[in-house]
Design a protein around this motif. Structure first.
Motif, PDB file in Angstrom:
ATOM      1  N   VAL A  49      -1.922 -87.171  10.852  1.00  0.00           N
ATOM      2  CA  VAL A  49      -0.636 -87.420  11.507  1.00  0.00           C
ATOM      3  C   VAL A  49      -0.955 -87.970  12.892  1.00  0.00           C
ATOM      4  O   VAL A  49      -1.426 -87.247  13.775  1.00  0.00           O
ATOM      5  N   GLN A  50      -0.740 -89.288  13.079  1.00  0.00           N
ATOM      6  CA  GLN A  50      -1.154 -89.949  14.306  1.00  0.00           C
ATOM      7  C   GLN A  50      -0.110 -90.963  14.757  1.00  0.00           C
ATOM      8  O   GLN A  50       0.572 -91.587  13.940  1.00  0.00           O
ATOM      9  N   TYR A  51      -0.016 -91.149  16.073  1.00  0.00           N
ATOM     10  CA  TYR A  51       0.803 -92.188  16.707  1.00  0.00           C
ATOM     11  C   TYR A  51       2.278 -92.087  16.316  1.00  0.00           C
ATOM     12  O   TYR A  51       2.945 -93.097  16.108  1.00  0.00           O
ATOM     13  N   ASN A  52       2.809 -90.887  16.225  1.00  0.00           N
ATOM     14  CA  ASN A  52       4.216 -90.704  15.886  1.00  0.00           C
ATOM     15  C   ASN A  52       4.985 -90.145  17.077  1.00  0.00           C
ATOM     16  O   ASN A  52       4.418 -89.510  17.957  1.00  0.00           O
ATOM     17  N   VAL A  53       6.303 -90.393  17.084  1.00  0.00           N
ATOM     18  CA  VAL A  53       7.197 -89.768  18.041  1.00  0.00           C
ATOM     19  C   VAL A  53       8.170 -88.894  17.258  1.00  0.00           C
ATOM     20  O   VAL A  53       8.924 -89.386  16.428  1.00  0.00           O
ATOM     21  N   PHE A  54       8.111 -87.568  17.503  1.00  0.00           N
ATOM     22  CA  PHE A  54       9.013 -86.612  16.878  1.00  0.00           C
ATOM     23  C   PHE A  54      10.001 -86.156  17.942  1.00  0.00           C
ATOM     24  O   PHE A  54       9.615 -85.542  18.935  1.00  0.00           O
ATOM     25  N   LYS A  55      11.276 -86.431  17.727  1.00  0.00           N
ATOM     26  CA  LYS A  55      12.287 -86.206  18.765  1.00  0.00           C
ATOM     27  C   LYS A  55      13.497 -85.480  18.196  1.00  0.00           C
ATOM     28  O   LYS A  55      14.032 -85.861  17.157  1.00  0.00           O
ATOM     29  N   SER A  56      13.904 -84.408  18.876  1.00  0.00           N
ATOM     30  CA  SER A  56      15.152 -83.695  18.563  1.00  0.00           C
ATOM     31  C   SER A  56      15.202 -83.222  17.120  1.00  0.00           C
ATOM     32  O   SER A  56      16.059 -83.646  16.336  1.00  0.00           O
ATOM     33  N   GLY A  57      14.279 -82.340  16.753  1.00  0.00           N
ATOM     34  CA  GLY A  57      14.271 -81.837  15.389  1.00  0.00           C
ATOM     35  C   GLY A  57      13.815 -80.406  15.308  1.00  0.00           C
ATOM     36  O   GLY A  57      13.558 -79.753  16.320  1.00  0.00           O
ATOM     37  N   SER A  58      13.694 -79.915  14.080  1.00  0.00           N
ATOM     38  CA  SER A  58      13.334 -78.520  13.846  1.00  0.00           C
ATOM     39  C   SER A  58      12.110 -78.447  12.948  1.00  0.00           C
ATOM     40  O   SER A  58      12.030 -79.154  11.949  1.00  0.00           O
ATOM     41  N   ASP A  59      11.145 -77.555  13.291  1.00  0.00           N
ATOM     42  CA  ASP A  59       9.918 -77.398  12.513  1.00  0.00           C
ATOM     43  C   ASP A  59       9.321 -78.754  12.157  1.00  0.00           C
ATOM     44  O   ASP A  59       9.355 -79.208  11.020  1.00  0.00           O
ATOM     45  N   VAL A  60       8.733 -79.401  13.138  1.00  0.00           N
ATOM     46  CA  VAL A  60       8.393 -80.813  13.033  1.00  0.00           C
ATOM     47  C   VAL A  60       7.468 -81.143  11.868  1.00  0.00           C
ATOM     48  O   VAL A  60       7.775 -81.966  11.024  1.00  0.00           O
ATOM     49  N   VAL A  61       6.298 -80.516  11.816  1.00  0.00           N
ATOM     50  CA  VAL A  61       5.329 -80.824  10.772  1.00  0.00           C
ATOM     51  C   VAL A  61       4.967 -79.531  10.044  1.00  0.00           C
ATOM     52  O   VAL A  61       4.479 -78.592  10.654  1.00  0.00           O
ATOM     53  N   PHE A  76       5.886 -84.989  20.847  1.00  0.00           N
ATOM     54  CA  PHE A  76       6.865 -84.023  20.350  1.00  0.00           C
ATOM     55  C   PHE A  76       7.823 -83.742  21.504  1.00  0.00           C
ATOM     56  O   PHE A  76       7.443 -83.071  22.466  1.00  0.00           O
ATOM     57  N   ALA A  77       9.045 -84.241  21.439  1.00  0.00           N
ATOM     58  CA  ALA A  77       9.979 -84.133  22.554  1.00  0.00           C
ATOM     59  C   ALA A  77      11.309 -83.546  22.096  1.00  0.00           C
ATOM     60  O   ALA A  77      11.937 -84.056  21.167  1.00  0.00           O
ATOM     61  N   GLY A  78      11.727 -82.463  22.746  1.00  0.00           N
ATOM     62  CA  GLY A  78      13.018 -81.867  22.431  1.00  0.00           C
ATOM     63  C   GLY A  78      13.095 -81.260  21.053  1.00  0.00           C
ATOM     64  O   GLY A  78      14.149 -81.262  20.417  1.00  0.00           O
ATOM     65  N   THR A  79      11.990 -80.706  20.553  1.00  0.00           N
ATOM     66  CA  THR A  79      11.979 -80.144  19.205  1.00  0.00           C
ATOM     67  C   THR A  79      12.296 -78.654  19.245  1.00  0.00           C
ATOM     68  O   THR A  79      12.126 -77.985  20.247  1.00  0.00           O
TER      69      THR A  79
END
Length: 199
Positions: A49-61, A76-79
């Motif tokens: 898992v590389q070069y991703n933007v995870f924004k405003s979510g729940s239990d990201v990975v 990982f922003a606002g998760t």
């Protein structure tokens, strides 16, 4: 991917260059940006898992089982809840990720690793203000004065950033999905796209 009662392996999963945005952030409902879930006998070999933007979510990975897991150079922003969870992972590398403005119920922590082994700090991860160019507008590049600049750890499998800018540009890797480029922040990112390869 049901394997019956004998162990079986499903190859590699590569998850790169994605924006995962607004996917069920509340305290009552779980939603996963990336959820690889199998029965007790099914395993992945390598998960990257590389070069991703995870924004405003729940239990990201959330990953059930894998021989090797590498979570590197993501934002990982606002998760909500845990940023990463693995039930059984033999080998794991968690490095150069930005964790900022995340919420963890009930203790308010930004979780770098959440699973049966508890928290694992990893190397070169940052929870300081990364000085994003414009997070509200979807621009998660870092500015010249960012604490994420030139403070990451070297990861052999990471050779470029989200925009294919070679890493490193300075004395060390930058933390996050983007490398600060030539003293000038590049323009808007190219279109987000999914590259999910082979199971």
């Amino acid at each position: 991917d049901y394997c019956g009662t004998s162990d079986c392996y499903r190859g590699d999963l590569i998850f790169k260059y994605n924006l995962v945005d607004d996917y069920g952030i509340n305290t009552d409902t779980e939603a996963y940006g990336l959820d690889v879930f199998m029965n007790a006998y099914t395993h992945y070999n390598n998960v990257d898992v590389q070069y991703n933007v995870f924004k405003s979510g729940s239990d990201v990975v959330k990953i059930k089982s894998a021989n090797s897991v590498r979570i590197t150079n993501n934002v990982f922003a606002g998760t909500q809840v845990g940023s990463f969870s693995c039930t059984t992972c033999s080998s794991k590398v968690i490095a150069n990720n930005i964790y900022y403005n995340n919420r963890w119920t009930p203790n308010g922590q930004n979780s770098i690793w959440f699973g049966t082994t508890g928290y694992v700090s990893g190397n070169g991860n940052s929870q300081s203000d990364p000085l994003f160019v414009n997070a509200a507008g979807g621009n998660f590049k870092i500015q010249a004065g960012s604490a994420a600049r030139d403070t990451g750890t070297t990861v052999a499998t990471v050779t470029a950033d989200f925009d294919d800018v070679p890493r490193p540009q300075g004395v060390a890797y930058d933390i996050g999905a983007y490398e600060f480029f030539g003293g000038v922040t590049p323009g808007p990112s190219r279109t987000f796209r999914v590259r999910t390869v082979s199971r």
